[in-house]
Design an enzyme around this catalytic site. Structure first.
Site, short mmCIF file in Angstrom:
data_model
loop_
_atom_site.label_atom_id
_atom_site.label_comp_id
_atom_site.label_asym_id
_atom_site.label_seq_id
_atom_site.Cartn_x
_atom_site.Cartn_y
_atom_site.Cartn_z
N SER A 1 2.13 -7.75 -0.67
CA SER A 1 3.03 -8.51 0.22
C SER A 1 2.65 -9.98 0.34
O SER A 1 3.49 -10.80 0.73
CB SER A 1 3.09 -7.85 1.59
OG SER A 1 1.86 -7.99 2.26
N THR B 1 0.81 -1.22 0.00
CA THR B 1 0.00 0.00 0.00
C THR B 1 0.85 1.27 0.00
O THR B 1 0.50 2.25 -0.65
CB THR B 1 -0.92 -0.02 1.24
OG1 THR B 1 -1.84 -1.09 1.09
CG2 THR B 1 -1.69 1.27 1.40
N THR C 1 1.49 -4.23 4.44
CA THR C 1 1.32 -4.54 5.86
C THR C 1 0.72 -5.93 6.11
O THR C 1 0.80 -6.45 7.21
CB THR C 1 0.41 -3.50 6.54
OG1 THR C 1 -0.86 -3.51 5.88
CG2 THR C 1 1.01 -2.11 6.48
N ASP C 2 0.11 -6.51 5.04
CA ASP C 2 -0.60 -7.78 5.25
C ASP C 2 0.30 -8.87 5.84
O ASP C 2 -0.17 -9.72 6.59
CB ASP C 2 -1.17 -8.29 3.91
CG ASP C 2 -2.35 -7.48 3.44
OD1 ASP C 2 -2.83 -6.61 4.19
OD2 ASP C 2 -2.80 -7.71 2.29
N1 ASP Z 1 -2.41 -5.57 0.19
C1 ASP Z 1 -1.41 -4.74 0.77
C2 ASP Z 1 -0.16 -5.57 0.95
O1 ASP Z 1 0.04 -6.20 1.95
C3 ASP Z 1 -1.90 -4.16 2.03
C4 ASP Z 1 -0.95 -3.19 2.66
O2 ASP Z 1 0.11 -2.87 2.18
O3 ASP Z 1 -1.32 -2.71 3.72
O4 ASP Z 1 0.64 -5.58 0.08
#
Ligand code: ASP
Length: 330
Positions: free
Chosen positions: A58, A15, A90-91
């Site tokens: 991620s 993100t 963050t995932d």
């Molecule tokens: N879908 C994103 C990821 O983990 C979510 C994020 O970055 O918060 O790549």
């Protein structure tokens, strides 16, 4: 005069780097250089080099990526960087951060960060998180703490942190320990230092042995479990109920598996130690440990799976695997 501290930033996507139009949805597009350029205050903190290591969501990252990333971070330290920052989705930060914690054995801070609000949204948190991550990466107080996750002005030890909310910028929590510190007006304050780190040296040459993750749930009999060896899994982590409990039918299947591969007992609750000597019913923690399962100590299912994956990948034998969980994190 140049700044004395150098920080190597590795961007992996997520993100924090995602842009696009609102109809089609955002996707990772910004490079590491773009991310650093967007935060001019960083140049007042450290001399930063940016590398676009990967550009993906991620969930697409693999253990191979992380082993390669750890080697690149080592190389950056060898050439004089005082700290490293990894930007990513963050995932999976709770998994990648812990993997880096296990793979690297260095004093220099390794700080993982990301964002909950992408750069197209009002209140995007990526720039503030990146600046805070660089500030922690050059902080003397953050040395020797292992891999850290810095988000929302909090500093978390990678071995404890979990993502707990789908959208909130305050999604990261470290139960039951709490964050190891925080930032106030750009100052890094570290208030506790986790003990008992473990290092697992793994090189890119080692081959992966997949580890399955199974969550016990009401009324399920675990009929999928006997399929795991045939599917090529080399180990299993069970997220059991409460302190470490499963229905009796599942316990019978786990016993058979534990004779064939390491089976680790963690809890689906998300906090607290797995019990070892309280309950005696069939499927209880005493019963399961007696049937050969290895209690994960303080590690939740995702972190136990990461530890077991790296131990298997490093060719670790059964006794050492048991002691890594029981003594290292127990
Ligand atoms: N879908 C994103 C990821 O983990 C979510 C994020 O970055 O918060 O790549």
């Amino acid at each position: 005069m140049g700044l004395s501290k150098r920080v190597a930033v590795f961007s992996l996507g997520g993100t924090i780097s995602s842009t696009g139009d609102s109809a089609a949805g955002v996707t990772p597009t910004l490079t590491g250089e773009d991310l650093v350029r967007d935060v001019p205050q960083i140049s007042g903190v450290a001399e930063v080099s940016a590398t676009s290591f990967r550009q993906m969501s991620s969930g697409e990252l693999t253990l191979d990526d992380l082993v390669e990333l750890a080697a690149e971070i080592e190389a950056a330290f060898a050439s004089g960087a005082s700290g490293a920052v990894v930007t990513q989705g963050t995932d999976t930060i709770e998994e990648t951060g812990f993997a880096l914690d296990l793979l690297l054995d260095r004093e220099e801070p390794v700080v993982v960060t990301g964002a909950m609000r992408n750069p197209t949204l009002p209140g995007a948190d990526g720039p503030a998180n990146l600046l805070a991550a660089v500030q922690v990466a050059v902080s003397g107080a953050a040395r020797g703490l292992g891999a850290l996750v810095v988000i929302n002005d909090e500093v978390h030890a990678a071995r404890f942190v979990r993502k707990t909310h789908t959208q909130s910028p305050a999604t990261f929590r470290s139960e039951p320990a709490g964050p190891v510190g925080w930032l106030a007006e750009g100052r890094v304050r570290i208030v506790q230092r986790p003990v008992g780190r473990r290092h697992i040296p793994v090189s890119v040459e080692y081959t992966a042995r997949p580890v399955a993750l199974y969550t016990a749930s009401l009324g399920d009999d675990g009929r999928v479990l006997p399929e795991l060896p045939g599917l090529g899994y080399g180990g299993l982590v069970v997220e059991a109920m409460g302190g470490g409990h499963v229905p009796e039918a599942v316990a019978d299947r786990l016993e058979l598996l534990a004779a064939q591969m390491p089976v680790v007992l963690s809890s689906r609750t998300g906090s607290g130690d797995v019990l070892r000597k309280t309950y005696g019913f069939p499927g209880s923690e005493i019963d399961l440990i007696g049937r050969g399962l290895i209690p994960s100590g303080t590690l939740d299912g995702l972190k136990a799976r990461m530890l077991l994956s790296l131990l298997l990948r490093a060719g670790t034998g059964p006794d050492e695997i048991r002691s890594a969980f029981c003594e290292g994190f127990g």
